[in-house]
Structure formats: structure tokens, C-alpha cells
Enzyme design. Structure first.
Site, short mmCIF file in Angstrom:
data_model
loop_
_atom_site.label_atom_id
_atom_site.label_comp_id
_atom_site.label_asym_id
_atom_site.label_seq_id
_atom_site.Cartn_x
_atom_site.Cartn_y
_atom_site.Cartn_z
N HIS A 91 0.90 -1.23 -0.01
CA HIS A 91 -0.07 -0.02 0.08
C HIS A 91 0.95 1.26 0.07
CE1 HIS A 91 -3.00 -2.89 2.07
NE2 HIS A 91 -3.25 -2.45 0.84
N LYS A 147 -16.52 -6.46 7.63
CA LYS A 147 -15.44 -7.21 7.36
C LYS A 147 -14.75 -7.67 8.66
CE LYS A 147 -13.79 -6.29 2.81
NZ LYS A 147 -12.55 -5.69 1.99
N ARG A 178 -2.56 -6.45 -8.43
CA ARG A 178 -1.62 -7.18 -8.14
C ARG A 178 -1.36 -8.22 -9.12
NH1 ARG A 178 -3.28 -7.97 -1.93
NH2 ARG A 178 -5.29 -8.26 -3.14
N SER A 204 -2.82 -7.74 3.22
CA SER A 204 -3.13 -7.34 4.71
C SER A 204 -3.68 -8.87 5.27
CB SER A 204 -4.33 -6.41 5.03
OG SER A 204 -4.10 -5.20 4.31
O1 PNS Z 1 -8.85 -2.61 0.48
P1 PNS Z 1 -10.16 -3.34 0.11
O2 PNS Z 1 -11.18 -3.85 1.16
O3 PNS Z 1 -9.96 -4.12 -1.26
O4 PNS Z 1 -11.09 -1.86 -0.34
C1 PNS Z 1 -12.28 -2.25 -0.87
C2 PNS Z 1 -13.31 -0.85 -0.75
C3 PNS Z 1 -13.11 -0.12 0.50
C4 PNS Z 1 -12.65 0.17 -1.84
C5 PNS Z 1 -14.62 -1.14 -1.46
O5 PNS Z 1 -15.16 -2.12 -0.73
C6 PNS Z 1 -15.57 0.12 -1.45
O6 PNS Z 1 -15.35 1.06 -2.24
N1 PNS Z 1 -16.40 0.28 -0.52
C7 PNS Z 1 -17.25 1.47 -0.27
C8 PNS Z 1 -18.77 0.79 -0.70
C9 PNS Z 1 -19.15 1.06 -2.16
O7 PNS Z 1 -19.01 1.95 -2.69
N2 PNS Z 1 -19.49 0.02 -2.72
C10 PNS Z 1 -20.38 0.11 -4.16
C11 PNS Z 1 -19.17 0.23 -5.12
S1 PNS Z 1 -18.48 -1.20 -5.62
#
Ligand code: PNS
Length: 163
Positions: free
Chosen positions: A17, A41, A90, A128
Site C-alpha cells: 500500500h 468485514k 497485484r 493485509s
Molecule cells: O482494501 P479493500 O478491502 O479492497 O477496499 C475495498 C473498498 C473499501 C475500496 C470497497 O469495499 C468500497 O469501495 N467500499 C465502499 C462501498 C461502495 O462504494 N460500494 C459500491 C461500489 S462497488
């Protein structure tokens, strides 16, 4: 001025990150790391802890700051006046999820673009989740996360074992 947000759960942040943030900070005038509350989560670190851990990792980057968000990512992008969402890629396995998310976000808010950056070659295997697993099983995580994160993670694992 180009502003981007870099969203994620960051539970906890890894050197992968951080590598992305360092490179993103050279491309965008301002980069806002957006730590998702993600209550579903059941994260190992609270939202405040994840924000603090990231904050302590970017003290040398003057155009980067860390915020939190709850709800839709596109709403956070609007809130922070950013037109770009930066995400790391990745391996091929990331692609499906990222592709869906980018398209959904584009449907929700066509003005916001998702930009992908390949994770650095030293970090493409890092996540993570894996770092937490290694920490829980007593492995050495010092090569995968910043020092202060390794200390906090080791402490958290011990606290959970004692419960
Ligand atoms: O590090 P991660 O867990 O891959 O991050 C995922 C994240 C937080 C970017 C994703 O879950 C997110 O955008 N959450 C917000 C909810 C949202 O907007 N959902 C609809 C769009 S797909």
C-alpha cells in the site's frame, strides 16, 4: 490540480500500500488515502487505529493525507473533490473484483475515473489478510509492513490470544 483518492480497508496497511501511495504522490497534486469503515468485514484494527497507522507512515509525504469514509466510495470522492480513484492491481486474481467495482462506480458517478497502478514487483504477493495470518501463526512480518504496524499487529495478536 489533480486530486485522487486511494481507498481501501487497510487492515492493516502493508508496504505494498505504501509503495503505491509513494508513487501516486508523484503523479497527483494531492492524494487522499480513504480508510473504509467496512463494519461488515470485522476488521482487526478499528477505523481510528487504521487511520492512525496510515498517518504515521506518510509523515514524509506533504501532498498525502489520510481520511476515513463510510458509505459509497463515489460519495467520498465527491466529498473530497476528487475525480480519480486510485487502486493497486497485484495479480490477475484482483482483476475481476476491480473491474466490477470500477464499472459499478462509473455507473453510479460517470465523472469519476478509476486509475490502476501495478503493485511494485517486490510487493505483488502481499495482502493485509496474508500478513495477519502470518502474524497469528507467529511468523516474521517485519519485511511486509512498516515497523510501527508490525509492533501494533504483534501486540494485537497477543491480546487476542490472551482473551
Ligand atoms: O482494501 P479493500 O478491502 O479492497 O477496499 C475495498 C473498498 C473499501 C475500496 C470497497 O469495499 C468500497 O469501495 N467500499 C465502499 C462501498 C461502495 O462504494 N460500494 C459500491 C461500489 S462497488
Amino acid at each position: 490540480m489533480t486530486k485522487a483518492i486511494y481507498p481501501g480497508s487497510f487492515d492493516p496497511l502493508t508496504l505494498g500500500h505504501l509503495n503505491l501511495v509513494q508513487r501516486g504522490a508523484k503523479i497527483y497534486d494531492e492524494l487522499i488515502v480513504c480508510v473504509a469503515s467496512n463494519p461488515g468485514k470485522s476488521p482487526m484494527f478499528s477505523l481510528e487505529e487504521r487511520l492512525d497507522l496510515f498517518d504515521r507512515a506518510i509523515t514524509d509525504l506533504s501532498n498525502v493525507r489520510v481520511e476515513t469514509f463510510d458509505g459509497l466510495l463515489v460519495d467520498a470522492a465527491h466529498q473530497f473533490n476528487a475525480r480519480v480513484v486510485l487502486r493497486g492491481l497485484r495479480a490477475v486474481s484482483d482483476f475481476d473484483y476491480e473491474f466490477q467495482m470500477a464499472h459499478m462506480n462509473h455507473q453510479l458517478s460517470p465523472g469519476i475515473e478509476t486509475m490502476f497502478m501495478m503493485t511494485g514487483d517486490e510487493h505483488f504477493y502481499l495482502s493485509s489478510g496474508l500478513v495477519k495470518e502470518v502474524a497469528k501463526l507467529g511468523g516474521d512480518i517485519s519485511r511486509f509492513v512498516p515497523k510501527h504496524v508490525a509492533e501494533s499487529l504483534t501486540k494485537r495478536v497477543k491480546e487476542r490470544e490472551e482473551r
